[in-house]
Structure formats: structure tokens, C-alpha cells
Design a protein around this motif. Structure first.
Motif, PDB file in Angstrom:
ATOM      1  N   PHE A 201       0.827  -1.213   0.000  1.00  0.00           N
ATOM      2  CA  PHE A 201       0.000   0.000   0.000  1.00  0.00           C
ATOM      3  C   PHE A 201       0.860   1.261   0.000  1.00  0.00           C
ATOM      4  CE2 PHE A 201      -2.169   3.341   2.439  1.00  0.00           C
ATOM      5  CZ  PHE A 201      -3.281   3.542   1.625  1.00  0.00           C
ATOM      6  N   LEU A 202       1.921   1.268   0.802  1.00  0.00           N
ATOM      7  CA  LEU A 202       2.783   2.446   0.878  1.00  0.00           C
ATOM      8  C   LEU A 202       3.574   2.665  -0.401  1.00  0.00           C
ATOM      9  CD1 LEU A 202       4.163   2.147   4.527  1.00  0.00           C
ATOM     10  CD2 LEU A 202       2.363   3.660   3.690  1.00  0.00           C
ATOM     11  N   SER A 203       3.736   1.623  -1.201  1.00  0.00           N
ATOM     12  CA  SER A 203       4.481   1.758  -2.453  1.00  0.00           C
ATOM     13  C   SER A 203       3.752   2.612  -3.471  1.00  0.00           C
ATOM     14  CB  SER A 203       4.765   0.374  -3.053  1.00  0.00           C
ATOM     15  OG  SER A 203       5.608  -0.377  -2.201  1.00  0.00           O
ATOM     16  N   ILE A 204       2.497   2.956  -3.186  1.00  0.00           N
ATOM     17  CA  ILE A 204       1.767   3.849  -4.088  1.00  0.00           C
ATOM     18  C   ILE A 204       2.500   5.175  -4.215  1.00  0.00           C
ATOM     19  CG2 ILE A 204      -0.397   5.127  -4.385  1.00  0.00           C
ATOM     20  CD1 ILE A 204      -1.837   2.820  -3.064  1.00  0.00           C
ATOM     21  N   PHE A 205       3.102   5.626  -3.104  1.00  0.00           N
ATOM     22  CA  PHE A 205       3.931   6.836  -3.175  1.00  0.00           C
ATOM     23  C   PHE A 205       5.381   6.400  -3.304  1.00  0.00           C
ATOM     24  CE2 PHE A 205       6.197  10.595  -1.936  1.00  0.00           C
ATOM     25  CZ  PHE A 205       5.397  11.625  -2.397  1.00  0.00           C
ATOM     26  N   PRO A 206       6.080   6.843  -4.342  1.00  0.00           N
ATOM     27  CA  PRO A 206       7.436   6.351  -4.616  1.00  0.00           C
ATOM     28  C   PRO A 206       8.370   6.472  -3.420  1.00  0.00           C
ATOM     29  CG  PRO A 206       6.649   7.642  -6.466  1.00  0.00           C
ATOM     30  CD  PRO A 206       5.622   7.788  -5.380  1.00  0.00           C
ATOM     31  N   GLY A 207       8.977   5.356  -3.065  1.00  0.00           N
ATOM     32  CA  GLY A 207       9.995   5.336  -2.026  1.00  0.00           C
ATOM     33  C   GLY A 207       9.498   5.019  -0.635  1.00  0.00           C
ATOM     34  N   VAL A 208       8.222   5.265  -0.347  1.00  0.00           N
ATOM     35  CA  VAL A 208       7.722   5.076   1.018  1.00  0.00           C
ATOM     36  C   VAL A 208       7.692   3.595   1.385  1.00  0.00           C
ATOM     37  CG1 VAL A 208       5.787   5.500   2.576  1.00  0.00           C
ATOM     38  CG2 VAL A 208       6.376   7.192   0.843  1.00  0.00           C
ATOM     39  N   GLY A 209       7.278   2.747   0.443  1.00  0.00           N
ATOM     40  CA  GLY A 209       7.276   1.313   0.708  1.00  0.00           C
ATOM     41  C   GLY A 209       8.670   0.779   0.977  1.00  0.00           C
ATOM     42  N   HIS A 210       9.657   1.304   0.260  1.00  0.00           N
ATOM     43  CA  HIS A 210      11.040   0.887   0.487  1.00  0.00           C
ATOM     44  C   HIS A 210      11.523   1.330   1.869  1.00  0.00           C
ATOM     45  CE1 HIS A 210      10.549   0.921  -3.901  1.00  0.00           C
ATOM     46  NE2 HIS A 210      11.516   0.024  -3.949  1.00  0.00           N
ATOM     47  N   LEU A 211      11.162   2.545   2.266  1.00  0.00           N
ATOM     48  CA  LEU A 211      11.554   3.021   3.592  1.00  0.00           C
ATOM     49  C   LEU A 211      10.926   2.164   4.685  1.00  0.00           C
ATOM     50  CD1 LEU A 211      11.263   6.898   3.076  1.00  0.00           C
ATOM     51  CD2 LEU A 211      13.345   5.527   3.148  1.00  0.00           C
ATOM     52  N   TYR A 212       9.686   1.734   4.478  1.00  0.00           N
ATOM     53  CA  TYR A 212       9.016   0.887   5.458  1.00  0.00           C
ATOM     54  C   TYR A 212       9.721  -0.457   5.607  1.00  0.00           C
ATOM     55  CZ  TYR A 212       5.391  -2.047   7.546  1.00  0.00           C
ATOM     56  OH  TYR A 212       4.709  -2.926   8.347  1.00  0.00           O
ATOM     57  N   LEU A 213      10.250  -0.981   4.502  1.00  0.00           N
ATOM     58  CA  LEU A 213      10.952  -2.267   4.537  1.00  0.00           C
ATOM     59  C   LEU A 213      12.396  -2.133   4.998  1.00  0.00           C
ATOM     60  CD1 LEU A 213       9.632  -3.844   1.206  1.00  0.00           C
ATOM     61  CD2 LEU A 213       8.948  -4.435   3.535  1.00  0.00           C
ATOM     62  N   GLY A 214      12.832  -0.909   5.283  1.00  0.00           N
ATOM     63  CA  GLY A 214      14.188  -0.697   5.758  1.00  0.00           C
ATOM     64  C   GLY A 214      15.197  -0.423   4.668  1.00  0.00           C
ATOM     65  N   LEU A 222      14.463   7.073  -4.746  1.00  0.00           N
ATOM     66  CA  LEU A 222      13.249   7.036  -5.557  1.00  0.00           C
ATOM     67  C   LEU A 222      12.312   8.189  -5.211  1.00  0.00           C
ATOM     68  CD1 LEU A 222      12.542   3.194  -5.539  1.00  0.00           C
ATOM     69  CD2 LEU A 222      13.166   4.583  -7.518  1.00  0.00           C
ATOM     70  N   MET A 223      12.159   8.476  -3.929  1.00  0.00           N
ATOM     71  CA  MET A 223      11.304   9.582  -3.522  1.00  0.00           C
ATOM     72  C   MET A 223      11.861  10.916  -4.013  1.00  0.00           C
ATOM     73  SD  MET A 223      10.108  10.707   0.317  1.00  0.00           S
ATOM     74  CE  MET A 223       9.477   9.064   0.652  1.00  0.00           C
ATOM     75  N   ALA A 224      13.179  11.094  -3.873  1.00  0.00           N
ATOM     76  CA  ALA A 224      13.802  12.336  -4.323  1.00  0.00           C
ATOM     77  C   ALA A 224      13.695  12.490  -5.833  1.00  0.00           C
ATOM     78  CB  ALA A 224      15.270  12.366  -3.888  1.00  0.00           C
ATOM     79  N   ALA A 225      13.879  11.398  -6.568  1.00  0.00           N
ATOM     80  CA  ALA A 225      13.780  11.467  -8.030  1.00  0.00           C
ATOM     81  C   ALA A 225      12.372  11.857  -8.465  1.00  0.00           C
ATOM     82  CB  ALA A 225      14.173  10.125  -8.640  1.00  0.00           C
ATOM     83  N   PHE A 226      11.363  11.301  -7.800  1.00  0.00           N
ATOM     84  CA  PHE A 226       9.975  11.597  -8.165  1.00  0.00           C
ATOM     85  C   PHE A 226       9.622  13.054  -7.861  1.00  0.00           C
ATOM     86  CE2 PHE A 226       5.415  11.617  -7.047  1.00  0.00           C
ATOM     87  CZ  PHE A 226       4.894  11.207  -8.259  1.00  0.00           C
ATOM     88  N   LEU A 227       9.876  13.489  -6.630  1.00  0.00           N
ATOM     89  CA  LEU A 227       9.509  14.851  -6.234  1.00  0.00           C
ATOM     90  C   LEU A 227      10.370  15.891  -6.941  1.00  0.00           C
ATOM     91  CD1 LEU A 227       8.998  14.289  -2.399  1.00  0.00           C
ATOM     92  CD2 LEU A 227       7.259  14.419  -4.181  1.00  0.00           C
ATOM     93  N   ILE A 248       8.995   7.005 -13.593  1.00  0.00           N
ATOM     94  CA  ILE A 248       9.570   6.876 -12.248  1.00  0.00           C
ATOM     95  C   ILE A 248       8.561   6.246 -11.295  1.00  0.00           C
ATOM     96  CG2 ILE A 248      10.478   8.167 -10.280  1.00  0.00           C
ATOM     97  CD1 ILE A 248      11.568  10.218 -12.257  1.00  0.00           C
ATOM     98  N   TRP A 249       7.293   6.657 -11.418  1.00  0.00           N
ATOM     99  CA  TRP A 249       6.266   6.126 -10.515  1.00  0.00           C
ATOM    100  C   TRP A 249       6.079   4.630 -10.723  1.00  0.00           C
ATOM    101  CZ3 TRP A 249       1.730   3.454 -10.640  1.00  0.00           C
ATOM    102  CH2 TRP A 249       0.969   3.454  -9.465  1.00  0.00           C
ATOM    103  N   PHE A 250       5.933   4.196 -11.969  1.00  0.00           N
ATOM    104  CA  PHE A 250       5.718   2.774 -12.237  1.00  0.00           C
ATOM    105  C   PHE A 250       6.938   1.950 -11.821  1.00  0.00           C
ATOM    106  CE2 PHE A 250       2.311   4.180 -15.173  1.00  0.00           C
ATOM    107  CZ  PHE A 250       1.314   3.324 -14.743  1.00  0.00           C
ATOM    108  N   TYR A 251       8.127   2.479 -12.082  1.00  0.00           N
ATOM    109  CA  TYR A 251       9.330   1.747 -11.676  1.00  0.00           C
ATOM    110  C   TYR A 251       9.366   1.579 -10.163  1.00  0.00           C
ATOM    111  CZ  TYR A 251      14.216   0.652 -10.785  1.00  0.00           C
ATOM    112  OH  TYR A 251      15.366   0.058 -10.346  1.00  0.00           O
ATOM    113  N   SER A 252       9.094   2.672  -9.440  1.00  0.00           N
ATOM    114  CA  SER A 252       9.121   2.606  -7.983  1.00  0.00           C
ATOM    115  C   SER A 252       8.033   1.688  -7.445  1.00  0.00           C
ATOM    116  CB  SER A 252       8.956   4.012  -7.395  1.00  0.00           C
ATOM    117  OG  SER A 252       8.879   3.965  -5.989  1.00  0.00           O
ATOM    118  N   PHE A 253       6.831   1.756  -8.026  1.00  0.00           N
ATOM    119  CA  PHE A 253       5.712   0.957  -7.528  1.00  0.00           C
ATOM    120  C   PHE A 253       5.977  -0.535  -7.702  1.00  0.00           C
ATOM    121  CE2 PHE A 253       1.530  -1.074  -8.222  1.00  0.00           C
ATOM    122  CZ  PHE A 253       0.976  -0.834  -6.977  1.00  0.00           C
TER     123      PHE A 253
END
Length: 349
Positions: A201-214, A222-227, A248-253
């Protein structure tokens, strides 16, 4: 006697609740009183008659709200809602009705069930997110922040169906545990492991899902590239490169989905998207330096010198800068990148 819950649900579409309850004339009245102005407003919007469009839209919304309130009043008048059972408690039908009715505002249905912590979490998330987005949008004057309002319907749907689910548990005789949504997510984890559902669910916003997984480095990049892409393309008005944002969004998701599916099965490596970032710090520094100079020239020097040059040589420097300078930068970058690729291909041959 018709089911009041079904009637209330059908009343979300104006008139159907009354038709279901046997009040056909009233239902048809609300159906036409709501749908006709909305259809007319749509037709007027096509013809660009903004004033009439707004007027008919208000009329349609007004009758829609009146029809829903009328259905609520009609249901509350039914004796079955207020009938008490032999123990002096409210009937199950009454509690179901009030729970569903109050759940149209996230959290209130949980309050009806006595789940204060869970209801407060949903209500604060729903109202807090909406107020914060509107506040930031108003403060910055950037309408782009309104895109985050898409999260509000998700919270509403989750809160509504969660209230119904909690009521069904109570009707089956199960004990309701009053804990917040976040505590509920935490208890579902086994041995301190992260939840794959939350990561997805958090992967909908680029980078947040990765941060949650550590995966800190990968997520931040990914978040910086998107924003940063959205910011730069908006500032420099590079509409031709807008296709980079969905890429970028699809790659991150999908990268987040892959990481979430592999979590727990194998050890995840926090590999940055751009490896050897330290070796590229020089170019990043040059880019930041050029960006700072661009802002300095565009926001200070050009506005200050433009009136002076206008009086001396009758040239509007500010107009020429805004009209052609950014286009020139894009052309130079594209030509330079093309030459670089051509030179690299020759060396390989």
C-alpha cells in the motif's frame, strides 16, 4: 416492512430508497429533481455557460441532500428501529442502522460501537489529512498539492467497511478489541516482521514502501527522483519531459511490489538505484550550483535590470528571458547529451 439499512444504502442514488420502501411518487420526484439539474449543468458546462452551470449544480446537490435526509427521517420514524427486546436493550436492527448511518463520517460508526480509540484514529486521519492538504495548498498557492486529496476517499471506504465488519463481529458474539488502526497493523506482524500488505500500500507513493521495509538509500533516491522531477519540470516548464514522471512512478511501484513479495523469503539488500553515488557528487554539486545561479539571475538580477534596460535601449529583458532562456537551456542539454552519446559510441567501435 422493508429493511431500513437497504433503503438507506439505496438512497445514495436519489429516489431509489423511497421506491424500494414503496413510496414510488416521492422516489420519482427526488430522482428527477436531482438528475435533471445535474444533466442540465453538464450540458451547460459543455457550452461554457459557467453561471448557469453552477446554479443548476447547486440545485441538484440541494435536492440530493434533501432526499438523503428525508430517507433518514423516514427510517427513524419506523417503530422497528425503536423497539426494544425483552432484556430492554436496543434491537440489533437499530444498532445496525445507526452504525451504518454514522459511518458515513469515518470514526463515528466506531463510536456507536464503543470503539473510541479506533474511531478517533479514523476521524483524525480523515479530517486532519483534508485540513492539512487544504492549508498547505492555500499557504503555498500550489494547486498540485490537491492531488493528495485522493487519499481521503480511501480512508472513507476503509472506515465505512471496517465499521460494518466490527458490527458483524459484535453480532456474532465476538469481543471487540478497541485499538487503533496502527496498533491493529502492528499486532498482525509475526515476530516483528514487516507487513507485506502495508508495504504494498505504501508503495503507491514512490519510495515510502522501500523506507518501510528498511531500504533507506533506495527509498530516499526514488522519492527524491519523483519529487525533484515534478519540481524541476514545473519550474523550468519542461512539458516535453513529463513522461518521465509516470516512468519513475511505475518503476518505484513495481520495484516496491517485488521487494515486498521477497521480504521474509530472502534478505533484502539496500542497493541504491544510482550506485556509486559518491563518484557522482561532483556532477550533483555542479547541477545544484547551476540551479542556484539560475534562481539568482531569474529572480533578482533580471527583474532589477529589466526596467533599466527598458529605459536605455527599449528592450524588455525580463520578457526575453522568460520566453527563450529556458528553451535555450533545454536545447543545449539535448544537443550536448546527443554529442556525448555519439562520441561514446565511436570510442567503443
Amino acid at each position: 416492512m422493508k429493511n431500513s439499512t437497504v433503503a438507506l444504502t439505496l438512497s445514495l442514488f436519489p429516489g431509489l430508497g423511497f421506491i424500494y420502501s414503496g413510496k414510488v411518487i416521492r422516489g420519482l420526484f427526488y430522482l428527477f429533481a436531482t438528475s435533471v439539474p445535474i444533466i442540465l449543468s453538464f450540458l451547460l458546462a459543455i457550452t461554457s455557460q459557467d453561471g448557469a452551470f453552477l446554479a443548476f449544480s447547486v440545485i441538484g446537490v440541494f435536492f440530493y441532500i434533501i432526499s438523503f435526509i428525508d430517507m433518514v427521517i423516514q427510517n427513524t420514524k419506523q417503530k422497528a428501529i425503536f423497539v426494544e427486546n425483552e432484556k430492554g436493550e436496543k434491537s440489533q436492527e437499530a444498532e445496525r442502522f445507526y452504525t451504518i448511518l454514522l459511518s458515513f463520517i469515518p470514526g463515528l460508526g466506531h463510536f456507536q460501537l464503543g470503539m473510541m480509540n479506533r474511531g478517533l484514529t479514523l476521524l483524525a486521519s480523515f479530517l486532519g489529512l483534508g485540513i492539512m492538504i487544504i492549508f498547505v495548498t492555500t499557504l503555498t498557492g500550489r494547486e498540485e498539492f490537491l492531488v493528495f486529496l485522493a487519499a481521503i476517499p480511501a480512508i472513507w471506504v476503509y472506515g465505512f467497511f471496517d465499521a460494518v465488519q466490527q458490527f458483524n463481529k459484535k453480532s456474532r458474539g465476538e469481543t471487540l478489541i478497541d485499538r487503533s488502526i496502527f496498533e491493529d497493523f502492528e499486532t498482525r506482524r509475526e515476530d516483528g516482521k514487516k507487513s507485506k500488505s502495508i508495504a504494498t500500500f505504501l508503495s503507491i507513493f514512490p519510495g515510502v514502501g522501500h523506507l518501510y521495509l528498511g531500504l533507506q538509500r533506495r527509498g530516499i533516491q526514488l522519492m527524491a527522483a519523483f519529487l525533484f522531477s515534478i519540481y524541476i519540470l514545473d519550474i523550468l516548464r519542461l512539458g516535453i519531459f513529463l513522461f518521465l514522471i509516470p516512468i519513475i512512478w511505475f518503476y518505484s511501484f513495481f520495484d516496491g511490489l517485488q521487494k515486498a513479495s521477497r521480504y521474509g523469503k530472502e534478505e533484502l539488500e539496500d542497493t541504491p538505484v544510482i550506485s556509486n553515488f559518491i563518484n557522482h557528487q561532483k556532477w550533483v554539486g555542479i547541477g545544484l550550483l547551476l540551479l542556484g545561479l539560475y534562481y539568482l539571475v531569474g529572480n533578482i538580477f533580471i527583474p532589477a535590470l529589466s526596467p533599466i534596460l527598458m529605459d536605455i535601449i527599449n528592450i524588455d529583458l525580463y520578457y526575453w528571458f522568460n520566453r527563450y532562456f529556458q528553451t535555450t537551456i533545454v536545447c543545449v542539454l539535448l544537443i550536448g547529451g546527443g554529442i556525448k552519446l555519439l562520441m561514446g559510441s565511436k570510442k567503443r567501435v
